[in-house]
Scaffold this active site. Structure first.
Site, PDB file in Angstrom:
ATOM      1  N   CYS A 133       0.847  -1.196   0.000  1.00  0.00           N
ATOM      2  CA  CYS A 133       0.000   0.000   0.000  1.00  0.00           C
ATOM      3  C   CYS A 133       0.881   1.244   0.000  1.00  0.00           C
ATOM      4  O   CYS A 133       1.382   1.656   1.049  1.00  0.00           O
ATOM      5  CB  CYS A 133      -0.927  -0.004   1.222  1.00  0.00           C
ATOM      6  SG  CYS A 133      -1.991   1.451   1.313  1.00  0.00           S
ATOM      7  N   CYS A 136      -0.429   4.056   2.159  1.00  0.00           N
ATOM      8  CA  CYS A 136      -0.353   3.750   3.593  1.00  0.00           C
ATOM      9  C   CYS A 136       1.090   3.825   4.090  1.00  0.00           C
ATOM     10  O   CYS A 136       1.359   4.376   5.157  1.00  0.00           O
ATOM     11  CB  CYS A 136      -0.873   2.339   3.866  1.00  0.00           C
ATOM     12  SG  CYS A 136      -2.523   2.001   3.279  1.00  0.00           S
ATOM     13  N   ASP A 137       1.995   3.231   3.340  1.00  0.00           N
ATOM     14  CA  ASP A 137       3.353   3.015   3.824  1.00  0.00           C
ATOM     15  C   ASP A 137       4.408   3.915   3.197  1.00  0.00           C
ATOM     16  O   ASP A 137       5.559   3.893   3.625  1.00  0.00           O
ATOM     17  CB  ASP A 137       3.750   1.547   3.606  1.00  0.00           C
ATOM     18  CG  ASP A 137       2.835   0.596   4.356  1.00  0.00           C
ATOM     19  OD1 ASP A 137       2.214   1.036   5.339  1.00  0.00           O
ATOM     20  OD2 ASP A 137       2.737  -0.573   3.959  1.00  0.00           O
TER      21      ASP A 137
END
Length: 156
Positions: A133, A136-137
């Site tokens: 992701c 996300c990351d």
């Protein structure tokens, strides 16, 4: 066999949240999850982009808190793999290898399963450099050399 008001298929964040809301509405609600509650989030090492946790939280801890909160509103969590769903009629039927379940309403919250490359080290390094992701990351890898595999919207 009792009939649920709501039966949720999938035990990730969406399924648990649906269970919490249905339970708060005094409905008889069950959630069928083939593995463990929490879905993909439960295997995420660290989450910094979820509101309310300014220091961040592990995916496991976040999902355990969500599960506990939903259970406070009588969410019944069943460890079951669903084989088939019959949506015909006012009461729907969900089939598993062990049992059959019936519900007035079915919520499908089956989540996602990232496509893997199946290369050496991928499994061992998940959450320690291998991510699925980017949004996300991505901040974890600021100012580092990275490789993005995939040309879809997530890769871009």
């Amino acid at each position: 066999m009792s009939i649920y008001d709501v039966l949720i298929i999938g035990g990730g964040p969406a399924g648990i949240t649906a269970g919490l809301y249905a339970g708060r509405s005094d409905l008889k609600v069950g959630m069928l999850e083939r593995l463990m509650p929490g879905g993909e989030v439960a295997s995420t090492e660290w989450i910094e982009n979820y509101p309310g946790f300014e220091e961040g939280i592990s995916g496991t801890d976040l999902m355990m808190r969500m599960e506990k909160q939903a259970k406070n509103f009588n969410l019944e969590i069943l460890s079951v793999a669903v084989d088939k769903i019959d949506f015909d009629g006012k009461v729907k039927t969900v089939y598993s290898a062990r049992e059959t379940y019936r519900a007035k309403t079915i919520i499908l919250a089956t989540g996602s399963d990232p496509k893997k490359l199946n290369i050496p080290g991928e499994t061992e390094l998940k959450g320690k450099g291998v991510s699925y992701c980017a949004t996300c990351d991505g901040p974890f890898f600021k100012d580092k050399d990275i490789v993005v595999v995939g040309g879809g919207s997530s890769g871009v």
